[in-house]
Structure formats: structure tokens, C-alpha cells
Write a protein that holds these residues in place. Structure first.
Motif, short mmCIF file in Angstrom:
data_model
loop_
_atom_site.label_atom_id
_atom_site.label_comp_id
_atom_site.label_asym_id
_atom_site.label_seq_id
_atom_site.Cartn_x
_atom_site.Cartn_y
_atom_site.Cartn_z
N MET A 177 0.83 -1.21 0.00
CA MET A 177 0.00 0.00 0.00
C MET A 177 0.86 1.26 0.00
O MET A 177 0.52 2.26 -0.64
CB MET A 177 -0.95 -0.01 1.20
CG MET A 177 -2.00 -1.09 1.14
SD MET A 177 -3.14 -1.07 2.56
CE MET A 177 -4.18 0.35 2.14
N GLY A 178 1.98 1.21 0.69
CA GLY A 178 2.89 2.35 0.68
C GLY A 178 3.44 2.63 -0.71
O GLY A 178 3.58 3.79 -1.12
N MET A 179 3.76 1.55 -1.44
CA MET A 179 4.22 1.73 -2.81
C MET A 179 3.12 2.33 -3.67
O MET A 179 3.36 3.22 -4.50
CB MET A 179 4.65 0.37 -3.39
CG MET A 179 5.25 0.45 -4.79
SD MET A 179 4.05 0.58 -6.13
CE MET A 179 3.24 -1.01 -6.03
N ALA A 224 12.46 4.62 -1.78
CA ALA A 224 11.85 4.28 -0.49
C ALA A 224 10.52 3.57 -0.68
O ALA A 224 10.14 2.71 0.12
CB ALA A 224 11.65 5.55 0.34
N ALA A 225 9.80 3.92 -1.75
CA ALA A 225 8.51 3.28 -2.00
C ALA A 225 8.66 1.91 -2.63
O ALA A 225 7.95 0.97 -2.27
CB ALA A 225 7.66 4.17 -2.91
N TRP A 226 9.59 1.79 -3.56
CA TRP A 226 9.70 0.57 -4.35
C TRP A 226 10.68 -0.44 -3.75
O TRP A 226 10.49 -1.65 -3.88
CB TRP A 226 10.14 0.94 -5.77
CG TRP A 226 10.17 -0.21 -6.71
CD1 TRP A 226 9.10 -0.87 -7.25
CD2 TRP A 226 11.34 -0.86 -7.21
NE1 TRP A 226 9.54 -1.89 -8.06
CE2 TRP A 226 10.91 -1.91 -8.06
CE3 TRP A 226 12.71 -0.66 -7.03
CZ2 TRP A 226 11.80 -2.74 -8.72
CZ3 TRP A 226 13.60 -1.49 -7.70
CH2 TRP A 226 13.13 -2.52 -8.53
N GLY A 227 11.72 0.05 -3.07
CA GLY A 227 12.76 -0.85 -2.56
C GLY A 227 12.26 -1.92 -1.62
O GLY A 227 12.54 -3.11 -1.81
N PHE A 238 12.47 1.81 -12.39
CA PHE A 238 13.65 1.11 -11.91
C PHE A 238 14.86 2.03 -11.93
O PHE A 238 15.67 2.05 -11.01
CB PHE A 238 13.91 -0.13 -12.77
CG PHE A 238 12.73 -1.05 -12.86
CD1 PHE A 238 12.27 -1.73 -11.75
CD2 PHE A 238 12.07 -1.22 -14.06
CE1 PHE A 238 11.17 -2.57 -11.83
CE2 PHE A 238 10.97 -2.06 -14.15
CZ PHE A 238 10.52 -2.74 -13.03
N GLU A 239 14.99 2.80 -13.01
CA GLU A 239 16.11 3.74 -13.11
C GLU A 239 15.94 4.88 -12.11
O GLU A 239 16.92 5.32 -11.50
CB GLU A 239 16.18 4.29 -14.53
CG GLU A 239 16.53 3.22 -15.57
CD GLU A 239 16.23 3.66 -17.00
OE1 GLU A 239 16.79 3.04 -17.93
OE2 GLU A 239 15.44 4.60 -17.19
N ALA A 240 14.71 5.34 -11.94
CA ALA A 240 14.46 6.43 -10.99
C ALA A 240 14.78 6.00 -9.56
O ALA A 240 15.26 6.81 -8.75
CB ALA A 240 13.01 6.89 -11.08
N ALA A 241 14.53 4.73 -9.24
CA ALA A 241 14.78 4.25 -7.89
C ALA A 241 16.25 4.35 -7.51
O ALA A 241 16.58 4.42 -6.32
CB ALA A 241 14.30 2.81 -7.75
#
Length: 357
Positions: free
Chosen positions: A100-102, A148-151, A137-140
Motif C-alpha cells: 500500500m505504501g508503494m 523508499a517506496a519501491w525498494g 527502476f532507473e528512478a529508484a
């Protein structure tokens, strides 16, 4: 839906979707649910004091949770207690909250630009919000908020998916394995750990800029002598002479013509009788299945938030594409339904196919 009234009623469900999501998630973010987990029977005023939210606002956001049975309210005392939420194991709840955070950080604002993303074939929200042109993916790698959202979600996915993935196919002893778009080399490490044999060699293939990070991963896990890195683009070519090519977690990020190019490149990279192993989420053959939510989620997620192209396919579609590119599908593995949590949206399969002569 056989009449206009039913259609309108169904559309109403879409209208309240974002508000339902944010109301529920806000109750977690603000600490309201945590406060009730520590002590039941708290009033709106007590919850407000504990969370820094006005009591009137606490009452308002808890209406939905009471309606859904997540929280209960004693009409005599006005105190709130956890109802159905109290029965959810903490580990399961944290998994859901990570997802949900993502959605909140990695999707909701980006999806405002979904029409523009569809028109341009790029994740426009990343540019508008962060000034970044490229994929999620590149933005992460460079935008802390995206990372922080995707990791954490990526870490959860790796922990839950990879052990099952590597149990789903065999690697001949002493084989040469190519992990296409293998990122930081973790897939190669896990290949060595799970499929180890004398003479086994694993190559990570990805963008040249990832070489240093990948080699560090090999060193840290003690597999530097078994693993190597080759830089390149899967849409251009793959290095040759391999017995197994792994295509995991990325074919759904490409359009049809690009997937066919990748499969043909994999075919050329393999020795006669070599095997390609595809890990991908798939749509059900009956897309109208009300229990499957992938069509609800993934088109907007992939096209609007991640890469601006691609999308899931049905298993039958992947089978046809593999056959068109010179492969024979030999095995398809899906997760045991008993191992899939009730909150899961993704339905993945592992497709094994052998190169035809």
C-alpha cells in the motif's frame, strides 16, 4: 451488467476506490490502528491525543473502518477497538502495508498523468513529479522517494518469489547460464547457490553501468570465480554459447515486438537443446474472472508508473510467442494456491522451453 442502472452502479464503485484506499491507509500512517492495537476502547479524543489528529477527524476516517468491520465502535461508551484487523498476523499486515505504501507514493500521483503516459509511451509522472526521464527502476537508483517506496516491495518480492522460481526448473551439471537483465547480480548468486555443480558458470547480462555493482555482489557472496558480467542491451543481442537463459521479471515490461526480439536473441544465445526459463506474471485465460485482479492493477501500474510500455499476457500468448521464436514449451509451473496469500494480486508462472533444432 445487463442494464444502464447496473452499469452506473458499477461505475460508482470506481469513484470511491481512491478514497477508500487513502482513508484506510491514512489510519495506519497516522498511528490510529497502532494506538488501538496497544489499547482497546479508546475514544476519538484519546485517539486524537495519541496521534495528533482532531477528534472530529478521527471519527470521520474511522467510519469506513467500522463499516468494513476492521474496527468496532461501542455506541454506549464511544470507544473504538480493533475488530477484524485484530486477527491479522503482524507479518501479513506489514506485507500489505508495504504494498500500500508503494501504491500511495509510487502510483497515485503518477497515475494522474496516465493519459499522457499512454500517449507518449513513457512514464510521464516521473518527469512531472521528479524531473526524471526514464523508468521507475532507473528512478529508484537516484530519486530517494521512489527508492523508499519501491525498494521494500522489491525485497519482499525477492524473498517470496526467488526460492520458488529456482525450484521450478533444472540446470544441467556444469552448465553455462545467462541471467539476462540480471541487474546487480543477485540472480546469478542465487543460481550458484541453488543450482551449484562442478563447472557451473553464470553470466549476468545488463547495462554496462551496472558492472561495478554486479561484481561487488559476486565478491560479497563468494562467487566471483563462478560468475561474470557482460554489458549490453537485450533488444540488441545476447552473448552466445549458453545452456540456459533466464528471462525473469522483465518480459512484461516490453511490447510484443520487443518480446519477440528478446526471445529470438535468447534462441541465438543457446546451444542446441538449450533451455530458456521465463518468469512472468500472466493474465488468466478468462480475463472476465472476477476473482483475478491483475487486469484491474497492472495496465495502469506498468504503463503509467513503471515503464510506459508492455503489459502482462496470457500463458497461451507466451506459449505462442515462444513457439514462433523456435522454442518448444516443456513445462509450466504455477505457485501452489495454498502458498499465495489472500492479499496477493500477482499470479506468476515459470515457463521452461527448449530450443528446437
Amino acid at each position: 451488467m445487463s442494464n444502464p442502472e447496473a452499469v452506473l452502479a458499477r461505475m460508482r464503485e470506481y469513484m470511491v476506490g481512491p478514497t477508500r484506499f487513502m482513508t484506510l491507509y491514512a489510519c495506519f500512517e497516522l498511528g490510529i490502528v497502532d494506538a488501538l492495537r496497544k489499547e482497546g476502547g479508546l475514544s476519538a479524543a484519546e485517539l486524537g491525543a495519541a496521534t495528533g489528529v482532531k477528534p472530529d477527524a478521527v471519527e470521520q476516517v474511522l467510519l469506513l473502518l467500522v463499516k468494513e468491520g476492521f474496527v468496532a465502535r461501542d455506541e454506549t461508551t464511544g470507544g473504538y477497538t480493533l475488530a477484524a484487523l485484530a486477527d491479522v498476523p503482524e507479518a501479513d499486515l506489514q506485507r500489505v502495508l508495504t504494498f500500500m505504501g508503494m501504491i500511495k507514493t509510487g502510483m497515485m500521483r503518477q497515475l494522474y498523468y496516465l493519459p499522457e503516459s499512454l500517449s507518449t509511451g513513457s512514464a510521464v509522472g516521473l518527469k512531472e513529479l521528479y524531473g526524471f526521464e526514464g523508468t521507475m527502476f532507473e528512478a529508484a537508483a537516484v530519486v530517494p522517494e521512489v527508492r523508499a517506496a519501491w525498494g521494500p516491495l522489491a525485497q519482499n518480492e525477492t524473498a517470496s518469489v526467488y526460492p520458488w522460481f529456482f525450484r521450478s526448473f533444472d540446470v544441467p551439471a556444469g552448465a553455462r547460464v545467462l541471467d539476462a537483465r540480471g541487474g546487480n547480480g543477485l540472480g546469478a548468486v542465487m543460481t550458484c547457490q541453488s543450482k551449484g555443480s562442478p563447472g557451473l558458470r553464470v553470466t549476468t547480462f545488463d547495462q554496462p553501468a551496472l558492472e561495478a555493482a554486479c561484481l561487488r555482489t559476486f565478491e560479497e557472496h563468494g562467487v566471483a570465480e563462478q560468475c561474470s558480467f557482460v554489458g549490453g542491451d537485450v533488444l540488441e543481442s545476447l552473448p552466445g554459447g549458453y545452456d540456459v537463459v533466464l528471462l525473469k521479471h522483465f518480459v512484461d515490461m516490453y511490447d510484443k515486438d520487443e518480446v519477440l526480439t528478446i526471445l529470438r536473441n535468447a534462441h541465438r544465445a543457446l546451444e542446441p537443446g538449450g533451455q530458456v526459463v521465463v518468469l512472468a506474471p500472466v493474465y488468466p485465460e478468462d480475463i472476465t474472472d472476477p476473482g483475478d485482479l491483475q487486469a484491474d492493477f497492472f495496465p495502469a501500474y506498468i504503463l503509467g508508473c513503471v515503464v510506459g510500455r508492455g503489459g502482462l499476457q496470457k500463458l497461451s500468448t507466451y506459449r505462442g510467442w515462444l513457439e514462433e521464436c523456435g522454442f518448444e514449451v516443456t513445462k509450466v509451473t504455477a505457485k501452489d494456491p495454498a502458498d499465495i496469500p489472500a492479499d496477493a494480486i500477482i499470479n506468476r508462472v515459470v515457463i521452461c522451453a527448449v530450443k528446437r533444432d
